[in-house]
Scaffold this motif. Structure first.
Motif, PDB file in Angstrom:
ATOM      1  N   PRO A 183     -29.214  15.889  30.817  1.00  0.00           N
ATOM      2  CA  PRO A 183     -28.627  14.773  31.551  1.00  0.00           C
ATOM      3  C   PRO A 183     -29.282  13.441  31.161  1.00  0.00           C
ATOM      4  CG  PRO A 183     -29.033  16.612  33.027  1.00  0.00           C
ATOM      5  CD  PRO A 183     -29.677  16.956  31.712  1.00  0.00           C
ATOM      6  N   GLU A 184     -28.498  12.415  31.230  1.00  0.00           N
ATOM      7  CA  GLU A 184     -28.930  11.071  30.816  1.00  0.00           C
ATOM      8  C   GLU A 184     -30.230  10.643  31.496  1.00  0.00           C
ATOM      9  OE1 GLU A 184     -28.669   8.031  28.288  1.00  0.00           O
ATOM     10  OE2 GLU A 184     -27.133   9.589  28.373  1.00  0.00           O
ATOM     11  N   GLU A 185     -30.383  10.956  32.772  1.00  0.00           N
ATOM     12  CA  GLU A 185     -31.581  10.515  33.506  1.00  0.00           C
ATOM     13  C   GLU A 185     -32.867  11.177  33.013  1.00  0.00           C
ATOM     14  OE1 GLU A 185     -29.719  13.578  36.455  1.00  0.00           O
ATOM     15  OE2 GLU A 185     -28.985  12.114  35.013  1.00  0.00           O
ATOM     16  N   TYR A 186     -32.751  12.267  32.258  1.00  0.00           N
ATOM     17  CA  TYR A 186     -33.935  12.942  31.722  1.00  0.00           C
ATOM     18  C   TYR A 186     -34.285  12.492  30.312  1.00  0.00           C
ATOM     19  CZ  TYR A 186     -32.929  16.170  35.573  1.00  0.00           C
ATOM     20  OH  TYR A 186     -32.673  16.717  36.806  1.00  0.00           O
ATOM     21  N   LYS A 187     -33.402  11.776  29.666  1.00  0.00           N
ATOM     22  CA  LYS A 187     -33.641  11.363  28.276  1.00  0.00           C
ATOM     23  C   LYS A 187     -34.835  10.431  28.139  1.00  0.00           C
ATOM     24  CE  LYS A 187     -29.088  12.315  26.513  1.00  0.00           C
ATOM     25  NZ  LYS A 187     -27.883  11.797  25.876  1.00  0.00           N
ATOM     26  N   LYS A 188     -35.229   9.773  29.207  1.00  0.00           N
ATOM     27  CA  LYS A 188     -36.394   8.876  29.164  1.00  0.00           C
ATOM     28  C   LYS A 188     -37.687   9.650  28.898  1.00  0.00           C
ATOM     29  CE  LYS A 188     -36.825   9.176  34.141  1.00  0.00           C
ATOM     30  NZ  LYS A 188     -36.476   8.525  35.383  1.00  0.00           N
ATOM     31  N   TRP A 189     -37.666  10.950  29.072  1.00  0.00           N
ATOM     32  CA  TRP A 189     -38.852  11.781  28.857  1.00  0.00           C
ATOM     33  C   TRP A 189     -38.985  12.236  27.409  1.00  0.00           C
ATOM     34  CZ3 TRP A 189     -37.155  15.224  33.491  1.00  0.00           C
ATOM     35  CH2 TRP A 189     -37.393  14.541  34.693  1.00  0.00           C
ATOM     36  N   ASN A 225     -30.939  22.220  33.771  1.00  0.00           N
ATOM     37  CA  ASN A 225     -29.813  21.385  33.378  1.00  0.00           C
ATOM     38  C   ASN A 225     -29.574  21.291  31.877  1.00  0.00           C
ATOM     39  OD1 ASN A 225     -28.989  20.013  36.040  1.00  0.00           O
ATOM     40  ND2 ASN A 225     -31.209  19.839  36.024  1.00  0.00           N
ATOM     41  N   LYS A 241     -41.098  18.470  35.587  1.00  0.00           N
ATOM     42  CA  LYS A 241     -40.083  17.891  34.704  1.00  0.00           C
ATOM     43  C   LYS A 241     -39.405  18.988  33.886  1.00  0.00           C
ATOM     44  CE  LYS A 241     -41.902  14.334  32.420  1.00  0.00           C
ATOM     45  NZ  LYS A 241     -42.735  13.184  31.972  1.00  0.00           N
TER      46      LYS A 241
END
Length: 90
Positions: A79-85, A25, A18
């Motif tokens: 990036p938006e898809e990584y904000k869940k982490w 990015n 991760k």
């Protein structure tokens, strides 16, 4: 307390992968923190490659704390898809 080695290596590898994605990015909005954070990431890679997994795991956790702080202070973007982490409070 006995450490479950399989679980330890699962989390170590998962977080390492991760962080690789994030550092490919990441966008620094304040360059004062770029060298600081990159140096910790390079240390993580060094210890991981040298199979010093305890130090690598400690660095992973430390880096996540720094990343959480910087993203919440709006000093970095991912990036938006990584904000869940992240633990986002904004």
């Amino acid at each position: 307390m006995e450490i479950n080695k399989e679980e330890f290596f699962y989390y170590l590898d998962r977080e390492y992968k991760k962080l690789e994605l994030i550092f490919k990015n990441i966008k620094f909005l304040d360059n004062r923190f770029e060298d600081f954070l990159i140096s910790y990431y390079k240390d993580l890679k060094y210890f991981y490659e040298k199979k010093d997994f305890v130090k690598a795991f400690e660095l992973e956790n430390y880096i996540w704390g720094i990343l959480d702080t910087l993203i919440n202070l709006r000093l970095i973007e991912v990036p938006e898809e990584y904000k869940k982490w992240f633990k986002l409070f904004i």
